[in-house]
Each structure stands twice: as structure tokens, then as C-alpha cells.
Design a protein around this motif. Structure first.
Motif, short mmCIF file in Angstrom:
data_model
loop_
_atom_site.label_atom_id
_atom_site.label_comp_id
_atom_site.label_asym_id
_atom_site.label_seq_id
_atom_site.Cartn_x
_atom_site.Cartn_y
_atom_site.Cartn_z
N UNK A 133 0.84 -1.20 0.00
CA UNK A 133 0.00 0.00 0.00
C UNK A 133 0.87 1.26 0.00
N UNK A 134 1.95 1.21 0.79
CA UNK A 134 2.81 2.41 0.85
C UNK A 134 3.54 2.61 -0.49
N UNK A 135 3.84 1.51 -1.19
CA UNK A 135 4.47 1.64 -2.53
C UNK A 135 3.47 2.32 -3.48
N UNK A 138 3.44 6.00 -2.75
CA UNK A 138 4.67 6.67 -3.23
C UNK A 138 4.58 6.89 -4.74
N UNK A 139 4.14 5.85 -5.46
CA UNK A 139 4.02 5.96 -6.92
C UNK A 139 3.01 7.06 -7.28
N UNK A 160 10.98 6.65 -7.19
CA UNK A 160 10.13 5.68 -6.48
C UNK A 160 10.98 4.70 -5.65
N UNK A 161 11.93 3.95 -6.30
CA UNK A 161 12.71 3.00 -5.48
C UNK A 161 13.56 3.67 -4.40
N UNK A 162 14.04 4.89 -4.66
CA UNK A 162 14.84 5.56 -3.61
C UNK A 162 13.95 5.80 -2.40
N UNK A 163 12.74 6.28 -2.63
CA UNK A 163 11.89 6.55 -1.48
C UNK A 163 11.46 5.27 -0.77
#
Ligand code: HEM
Length: 425
Positions: A133-135, A138-139, A160-163
Motif C-alpha cells: 500500500x505504501x508503494x 509513493x508511486x 520511487x525506489x529511492x523513497x
């Protein structure tokens, strides 16, 4: 001065052998703008385990790559151990920790097992389910911030992957650009350090990273939170500084330098195969199969190397202890004995998951599940939001041969004012 001469000698030797058609030197000297897959097919035509005049062997075979990766008689080695040009930096009498070379990625059991176990709980299927859900959030946040023209890599695929990984580690926001810069410098050196300038850049990067993470470690020791760094400093307080800095650094850099390229390579595949865009935008399940096929056909990590620790037989060849064996994962993923019509992009391929993009055996990527989710969510949501997304300029490729992906990919959304208004209402 000594290293400058060593670098020049190294570059000259490798380029010379590459010109003579040597497979190992060929991969090492490949220009980022050349198609590596044509070279891998030339190697395949010569056999499953091809000898290089540089003392190494190269394998494009899925069977051989897989068996070596799962065989504990083969080990990993750092650049210094593999007697390439030494790259270790000592500052004020203390070793500056290199988050790749000093990490468990480069270690063998029992150290590898001990360190990997400490962070494994954060990557179980259950832990990933909780992260999904958090991914998505972020997206969505990053998509909200994009205009009608942007750079796919720096404005989206790397953000996205950094965060995601920074959140997992407990690193506060605001360091995205610094991490992207450090990540590029580290990734460039993964297949060797080739010049004095590159070595200096690497040393600056790892010094800055050590200073940065030391501060965070101290903060989390004083006030632990719910993240990996806090977990390591509180539950594993006896961990050495080197292991702590290297483990967090490995997760940080392996966590985004690879996934950014999965997203970037995925967008390029969608542009090359326009019939995939509509199903990608409509179906999260299709996006999962799409990601698997991108990992197979154009994997972010192209090869890895192992060394036998004793004399042994491999593919009918007797290998002396210490002989480097380059396992070309990207070529194994196109092995025609495993994959039908291997160069075709087919997101519905039933056995795509047999690829070796995440390696195999004890070093199998700890973040495989996480990056699969990130890749599928990012690509699905991107094309759902911008179904008319198109390339808007030439792709600039990363300079690494080991890491494959775009450094810059200008795009435009082709959204009309009307569709924007509908979306915003
Ligand atoms: C598409 C994305 C990714 C790809 C293609 C990828 C690929 C790989 C490969 C090929 C290896 C093994 C190298 C070898 O055998 O020598 C590896 C190891 C590793 N990866 Fe990934 N990776 C990805 C994403 C991630 C993410 C998101 C994380 C962290 C959150 C991560 C963390 C690691 C770690 C810690 C290792 C070392 C495992 C060990 O040595 O036991 N990776 N990855």
C-alpha cells in the motif's frame, strides 16, 4: 601515479583482447551504446563455457550459470581479492567502508549467512504485503508531481525506489538527488575501476556515504524507530561498525540502482511494443507478467562472477582454483533450450520466471519480491495515468556494463487539456 599506469595498462590489455574477439574482454570493453545481446549470441555460438585468453571463462548457458550459482565450491571475491587494481580507501587510519565491496553480497559463508539473516525478516512475503500500500502511495505521489514533459529516469523511475528503500531503512526525505548521484558513481564501478578519475569519484562517494550514515546510526541509537537501521542498532548492538555501514549501504544502493533500471527498461519495452500499453494500463496482473518478461529479456544486472575455491570440473572443463567464471545472466535468460523464441518480448510467456535476473543460490537477490512489486505498480500506474506516454528524445545509456538501463529518457505525456481537466475534476 602508480595507479594511473596500472589503469592505463588494464584498459589497453582489455581493449586489445576485445578487438581479438575475446569473450571476457568483449563484455568488459563493451560500449554502453552497443547492443550487448549481439555479443552474447556470438559467445553462445562458441559454446556453453568459453575460455578467455585473460584467464577467465564466460558462460551464456542457463544450466551452467544456475549450477555454478548454487554450488558452494564457487565463491565470490572483492576487487582487491580478485587482484584487480586495489580500491580500498583508508582515512585517518580507518578503512572507509565500501557499501558494495565490504557487504555480504561479496562475502562467503559463514559471514554471508550471519549478515543476510539479520535483514531477511524485512523481505519476507508477509513484510512485503504490508509494504504494498505504501508503494502505491509513493508511486501516486510522484505521478501527481509530473508535468507534460519530464525525464522518465530522474523524475520518476529513480524517485520511487529511492523513497521505498529510504523509508524501509528509516532515512528521512530530502536526500533523493544525493543518493542518485552516489548510486550512479557506485554502479559505474561495479564492473571494475578503469581510471584514476573514477577511483577518486568512488572514494569521494564512499567517504560522503560513511559520514552520512554515521550520523543516522547515532540518531537511531539515541531514538530508535520502526526501521531497519533502528532494528540493527538495537537488536544487534554487537554488530561491528563496518558490517553495519556496509549492510545498510548495500540495501540502500542495491535497493534502487537496480529497480530504477527495471522501470526504465520496462518503459522502453512498452514503447517498442505499443500493443502492450493498453493491457499494462488496465490490468495489475498483466503488469506482473510484463515485469517478469522485462527482467528476462533486458535485466538490470547483466552478469556476475564466481571463483572455484578448489580444482573442479565444470561443463567438461577442468577449472583451477581461483579461475574467474563470468556468468552472463542476461544471456542465460535467452537460452533457446529453456525459452522458446528467446529474443521475442512476450509478457504472456509461461516460463518467464525461470530467468536468472535475480541470480540463484545463496546470493539470490533479497529484494526480488520488493522490486517485482515496485516495478509492476510503477508501470501499471504510469501507463494508467498517461496512456499516451511517448519518447521525446534520445535515450542516454548508463556507462556500466554490469548494470543495464537508461540514464536519461525524455518523455511527453501527450495529454490534452481536456483529459487533464477530467482527471483533475
Ligand atoms: C530489478 C531489481 C533488482 C535486480 C535485477 C537485482 C539483482 C540482483 C542480483 C543479480 C543479485 C545477486 C548478484 C550475485 O549473485 O552476484 C542481487 C543481490 C542482492 N540484492 Fe538485488 N536486485 C534488484 C533489486 C533489489 C532490491 C530492491 C534490493 C533491496 C531492497 C536488493 C538487495 C539485494 C541484496 C542485499 C543482495 C545481496 C544478496 C546476497 O548476497 O545474499 N536488490 N540482486
Amino acid at each position: 601515479m602508480k595507479t594511473a599506469v596500472q589503469f592505463l595498462a588494464l584498459r589497453t590489455i582489455v581493449r586489445g583482447y576485445a578487438l581479438l574477439g575475446d569473450p571476457y574482454a568483449g563484455v568488459m570493453a563493451l560500449s554502453p551504446n552497443r547492443d550487448p545481446y549481439a555479443l552474447y549470441e556470438k559467445v553462445r555460438a562458441r559454446g556453453d563455457l568459453v575460455r578467455s585468453r585473460m584467464g577467465a571463462y564466460v558462460s551464456p548457458s542457463r544450466e551452467i550459470c544456475d549450477s555454478v550459482l548454487r554450488d558452494n565450491r564457487f565463491i565470490t571475491a572483492t576487487f582487491d581479492e580478485a587482484s584487480m587494481v586495489p580500491i580500498t580507501l583508508v582515512r585517518d587510519g580507518e578503512k572507509v567502508v565500501n557499501p558494495v565491496q565490504d557487504s555480504f553480497l561479496m562475502k562467503n559463508p559463514p559471514d554471508h549467512t550471519r549478515l543476510r539473516r539479520l535483514v531477511q525478516p524485512f523481505f519476507t512475503p508477509r513484510a512485503l504485503k504490508d509494504r504494498t500500500e505504501s508503494i502505491r502511495r509513493i508511486v501516486a505521489n510522484h505521478l501527481d508531481g509530473l508535468g507534460d514533459r519530464f525525464d522518465l529516469v530522474s523524475d520518476f523511475a529513480s524517485q520511487v525506489p529511492i523513497q521505498v528503500i529510504a523509508d524501509l531503512l528509516g532515512i528521512p526525505d530530502g536526500h533523493q538527488d544525493t543518493f542518485a548521484r552516489w548510486g550512479s558513481a557506485l554502479a559505474e564501478t561495479l564492473d571494475g575501476v578503469w581510471s584514476h578519475k573514477q577511483l577518486k569519484n568512488l572514494h569521494t562517494t564512499i567517504s560522503e556515504y560513511n559520514d552520512f550514515i554515521d550520523v543516522l546510526i547515532e540518531e537511531r541509537r539515541r531514538a530508535p524507530q520502526d526501521d531497519i537501521v533502528s532494528h540493527l542498532v538495537t537488536r544487534h548492538a554487537d554488530l561491528s561498525r563496518e558490517d553495519l555501514v556496509a549492510t545498510t549501504g548495500l540495501l540502500l544502493f542495491a535497493g534502487f540502482e537496480t529497480t530504477v533500471n527495471l522501470i526504465g527498461n520496462g518503459v522502453l519495452k512498452a514503447f517498442e511494443n505499443p500493443h502492450t500499453v493498453a493491457p499494462l494500463a488496465q490490468s495489475p496482473e498483466y503488469a506482473e507478467g510484463f515485469v517478469e518478461e522485462v527482467l528476462r529479456l533486458d535485466p538490470p544486472v547483466q552478469y556476475t562472477i564466481r571463483w572455484p575455491k578448489e580444482r573442479l570440473e565444470l561443463g567438461g572443463v577442468s577449472l583451477a582454483a581461483g579461475t574467474p567464471v563470468m556468468l552472463v545472466l542476461a544471456a542465460a535468460n535467452r537460452d533457446p533450450r529453456v525459452f522458446d523464441n528467446p529474443s521475442a518480448f512476450d509478457p504472456a510467456r509461461s516460463n518467464a520466471r525461470e530467468h536468472l535476473a535475480f541470480s540463484a543460490g545463496i546470493h539470490y537477490c533479497i529484494g526480488a519480491g520488493l522490486s517485482r512489486i515496485e516495478g509492476a505498480v510503477a508501470l501499471h500506474e504510469l501507463f494508467k495515468r498517461f496512456p499516451g506516454l511517448a519518447q521525446d528524445g534520445p535515450v542516454a545509456r548508463r556507462r556500466s556494463r554490469l548494470i543495464r538501463g537508461a540514464l536519461r529518457l525524455p518523455v511527453r505525456t501527450n495529454e490534452t487539456k481536456r483529459s487533464l481537466a477530467v482527471r483533475q475534476s
